[in-house]
Design a protein around this motif. Structure first.
Motif, PDB file in Angstrom:
ATOM      1  N   UNK A  40      38.323  46.644  61.480  1.00 34.10           N
ATOM      2  CA  UNK A  40      39.685  46.220  61.800  1.00 34.10           C
ATOM      3  C   UNK A  40      40.220  45.281  60.727  1.00 34.10           C
ATOM      4  N   UNK A  41      39.386  44.347  60.289  1.00 34.47           N
ATOM      5  CA  UNK A  41      39.772  43.412  59.228  1.00 34.47           C
ATOM      6  C   UNK A  41      40.140  44.168  57.949  1.00 34.47           C
ATOM      7  N   UNK A  42      39.296  45.099  57.551  1.00 32.79           N
ATOM      8  CA  UNK A  42      39.552  45.847  56.325  1.00 32.79           C
ATOM      9  C   UNK A  42      40.773  46.759  56.466  1.00 32.79           C
ATOM     10  N   UNK A  43      41.003  47.268  57.669  1.00 29.65           N
ATOM     11  CA  UNK A  43      42.191  48.096  57.886  1.00 29.65           C
ATOM     12  C   UNK A  43      43.453  47.315  57.549  1.00 29.65           C
ATOM     13  N   UNK A  44      43.572  46.103  58.077  1.00 28.90           N
ATOM     14  CA  UNK A  44      44.778  45.312  57.834  1.00 28.90           C
ATOM     15  C   UNK A  44      44.841  44.802  56.394  1.00 28.90           C
ATOM     16  N   UNK A  45      43.685  44.477  55.806  1.00 27.01           N
ATOM     17  CA  UNK A  45      43.680  44.078  54.395  1.00 27.01           C
ATOM     18  C   UNK A  45      44.177  45.223  53.513  1.00 27.01           C
ATOM     19  N   UNK A  46      43.714  46.421  53.800  1.00 23.21           N
ATOM     20  CA  UNK A  46      44.063  47.572  52.963  1.00 23.21           C
ATOM     21  C   UNK A  46      45.453  48.113  53.263  1.00 23.21           C
ATOM     22  N   UNK A  47      45.712  48.402  54.534  1.00 19.69           N
ATOM     23  CA  UNK A  47      46.929  49.119  54.907  1.00 19.69           C
ATOM     24  C   UNK A  47      48.147  48.211  55.068  1.00 19.69           C
ATOM     25  N   UNK A  48      47.923  46.937  55.391  1.00 19.47           N
ATOM     26  CA  UNK A  48      49.046  46.028  55.620  1.00 19.47           C
ATOM     27  C   UNK A  48      49.290  45.120  54.416  1.00 19.47           C
ATOM     28  N   UNK A  49      48.206  44.572  53.865  1.00 18.77           N
ATOM     29  CA  UNK A  49      48.370  43.629  52.759  1.00 18.77           C
ATOM     30  C   UNK A  49      48.380  44.306  51.398  1.00 18.77           C
ATOM     31  N   UNK A  50      47.743  45.463  51.287  1.00 24.98           N
ATOM     32  CA  UNK A  50      47.789  46.184  50.022  1.00 24.98           C
ATOM     33  C   UNK A  50      46.551  46.072  49.156  1.00 24.98           C
ATOM     34  N   UNK A  51      45.407  45.753  49.755  1.00 26.97           N
ATOM     35  CA  UNK A  51      44.166  45.689  49.009  1.00 26.97           C
ATOM     36  C   UNK A  51      43.604  47.089  48.780  1.00 26.97           C
ATOM     37  N   UNK A  52      42.745  47.242  47.759  1.00 33.08           N
ATOM     38  CA  UNK A  52      42.318  46.209  46.816  1.00 33.08           C
ATOM     39  C   UNK A  52      43.422  45.868  45.813  1.00 33.08           C
ATOM     40  N   UNK A  53      43.501  44.606  45.425  1.00 33.61           N
ATOM     41  CA  UNK A  53      44.463  44.213  44.406  1.00 33.61           C
ATOM     42  C   UNK A  53      43.917  44.611  43.032  1.00 33.61           C
ATOM     43  N   UNK A  54      44.800  44.925  42.092  1.00 39.87           N
ATOM     44  CA  UNK A  54      44.329  45.383  40.773  1.00 39.87           C
ATOM     45  C   UNK A  54      43.603  44.295  39.989  1.00 39.87           C
ATOM     46  N   UNK A  55      42.673  44.726  39.148  1.00 38.64           N
ATOM     47  CA  UNK A  55      42.092  43.871  38.115  1.00 38.64           C
ATOM     48  C   UNK A  55      42.719  44.340  36.807  1.00 38.64           C
ATOM     49  N   UNK A  56      43.697  43.594  36.333  1.00 43.12           N
ATOM     50  CA  UNK A  56      44.580  44.029  35.258  1.00 43.12           C
ATOM     51  C   UNK A  56      44.105  43.506  33.902  1.00 43.12           C
ATOM     52  N   UNK A  57      43.898  44.416  32.953  1.00 49.33           N
ATOM     53  CA  UNK A  57      43.566  44.006  31.589  1.00 49.33           C
ATOM     54  C   UNK A  57      44.821  43.477  30.910  1.00 49.33           C
ATOM     55  N   UNK A  58      44.855  42.191  30.625  1.00 51.61           N
ATOM     56  CA  UNK A  58      46.015  41.542  30.019  1.00 51.61           C
ATOM     57  C   UNK A  58      45.917  41.681  28.502  1.00 51.61           C
ATOM     58  N   UNK A  59      46.325  42.832  27.995  1.00 49.56           N
ATOM     59  CA  UNK A  59      46.150  43.156  26.575  1.00 49.56           C
ATOM     60  C   UNK A  59      46.963  42.230  25.681  1.00 49.56           C
ATOM     61  N   UNK A  60      48.202  41.967  26.060  1.00 47.33           N
ATOM     62  CA  UNK A  60      49.046  41.087  25.239  1.00 47.33           C
ATOM     63  C   UNK A  60      48.470  39.676  25.178  1.00 47.33           C
ATOM     64  N   UNK A  61      48.079  39.183  26.325  1.00 46.25           N
ATOM     65  CA  UNK A  61      47.503  37.837  26.409  1.00 46.25           C
ATOM     66  C   UNK A  61      46.214  37.764  25.586  1.00 46.25           C
ATOM     67  N   UNK A  62      45.402  38.790  25.699  1.00 47.12           N
ATOM     68  CA  UNK A  62      44.138  38.842  24.949  1.00 47.12           C
ATOM     69  C   UNK A  62      44.391  38.762  23.447  1.00 47.12           C
ATOM     70  N   UNK A  63      45.330  39.553  22.957  1.00 47.37           N
ATOM     71  CA  UNK A  63      45.621  39.582  21.521  1.00 47.37           C
ATOM     72  C   UNK A  63      46.184  38.250  21.044  1.00 47.37           C
ATOM     73  N   UNK A  64      47.086  37.663  21.819  1.00 43.37           N
ATOM     74  CA  UNK A  64      47.740  36.426  21.378  1.00 43.37           C
ATOM     75  C   UNK A  64      46.796  35.226  21.405  1.00 43.37           C
TER      76      UNK A  64
END
Length: 388
Positions: A40-64
């Motif tokens: 039930x917890x995972x249902x609401x985390x996934x379907x209501x809150x939008x998990x899993x949240x992305x792990x985003x490679x910050x390419x611009x930040x990395x280069x700068x």
């Protein structure tokens, strides 16, 4: 369930609260092993809150920044705009299991209050939020959202009129309404079992990161960075990696400078004491009175730190550093312009430390920073400061 982390934690609470705390611990221990509750917890985390949240490679930040590869854990993309909802979903589901009819919460920046009001609206549970008068003034957008969701927002006018005082009032209200009211604490603070319970609901952040980074890079990160107020977003990221060879940095609010009286750096400048039912590091005077604290970020101006953070500091497992207001404002603007991501002022403290730290890392190092929330709520504060 262990009530202490070394010498930290415990249950320093009024006698009237001891039975509710025992009842809460028993209920939480049971649901932790309940597969139906987990689903039930995972249902609401996934379907209501939008998990899993992305792990985003910050390419611009990395280069700068010119060091290791930087990934941002995008907790700002959760429903309501921050990591707070992970914990609120779990606690409100637990409140329903326990038969509680009302929910209360404290809030500083408003993100925990907003998350609590949101989940209570969904489940049709009456909700009251305690918020300092000072924070109400600087977080008007979140206050409006909470009211629109049907929550009663109580303005706290005692003390510094910020998070510490809101917490005091929430505890007092809980003590007077124990039979039918559930207190949803927003961070890894308070008397046992709250620090453990909140950490267990927030560890979904680090558990996801561990899986995501292996898929992307084939190895664990070298460094983890997160901002720290009470410390729930940081503990959520850090905890699943505690046994791994990963360096971790918690970034506190340095305010106008940790050599002034205007900061909230509880580990960097605090001492051992008791606050809100727990033994931990806090900012206090020679008489043991809690000092007023300050940060440009309403979510970081808490005079203590979660007891598990205090423990990991004491054994040198996690390093804690401080970032001042000016550095956080600069980082807020920098990430916005470089990556097109507007961070919360809390998260901007972590970004500011990253901007200093990244240049010390090697090209093949991997850095994961927890972007704990988005900056919508802070635009009025920033526009006033920047004159725009």
């Amino acid at each position: 369930m262990n009530a202490k982390f070394g010498q930290f934690g415990g249950q320093f609470a009024a006698e009237i609260l001891m039975n509710p705390l025992i009842e809460l611990e028993k209920a939480f221990t049971q649901i932790k092993e309940d597969e139906d509750f987990k689903k039930e917890y995972m249902y609401y985390c996934n379907e209501y809150s939008g998990r899993p949240t992305p792990l985003y490679y910050a390419e611009n930040l990395t280069k700068k920044l010119g060091g290791g590869k930087i990934y941002l854990k995008r907790e700002d993309l959760n429903h309501t705009g921050a990591h707070k909802i992970n914990n609120v979903i779990g606690q409100v589901l637990l409140a329903r299991k326990m038969g509680k009819k009302k929910v209360i919460a404290e809030t500083g920046a408003g993100q925990h209050g907003l998350a609590t009001a949101t989940i209570c609206a969904m489940f049709d549970i009456p909700c009251e939020v305690f918020m300092g008068e000072e924070d109400i003034e600087r977080q008007g957008l979140n206050v409006l959202k909470m009211k629109m969701l049907g929550a009663k927002v109580n303005s706290v006018t005692s003390g510094t009129k910020t998070l510490k005082d809101a917490t005091n009032e929430a505890i007092t209200h809980w003590a007077a309404n124990i039979e039918d009211t559930f207190y949803v604490i927003g961070s890894v603070v308070g008397p046992h079992p709250y620090p453990t319970m909140v950490r267990d609901f927030q560890r979904i952040i680090g558990d996801e990161v561990k899986k995501q980074i292996i898929e992307k890079e084939g190895k664990l990160p070298d460094y983890l960075i997160a901002c720290v107020g009470g410390g729930s977003n940081a503990m959520g990221l850090f905890y699943p990696f505690i046994e791994d060879n990963v360096a971790m940095y918690g970034v506190e609010a340095g305010g106008l400078g940790i050599d002034t009286e205007y900061h909230a750096a509880s580990i960097s400048k605090g001492s051992l004491g008791i606050i809100h039912g727990m033994m931990t590091y806090l900012l206090q005077d020679d008489k043991g009175e809690v000092k007023p604290v300050y940060s440009i970020s309403a979510g970081l101006d808490y005079p203590g730190i979660g007891p598990e953070h205090a423990y990991f500091h004491s054994i040198n497992r996690i390093k804690y550093v401080a970032i001042n207001d000016d550095e956080a404002i600069e980082a807020f603007q920098y990430l916005t312009k470089v990556e097109g991501i507007i961070p919360a002022l809390e998260s901007a403290h972590a970004i500011a430390y990253l901007m200093k730290f990244a240049k010390e890392t090697k090209k093949d190092d991997i850095i994961v920073l927890n972007l704990s929330g988005r900056g919508d709520k802070d635009m009025d504060t920033l526009s006033n400061i920047l004159g725009e």
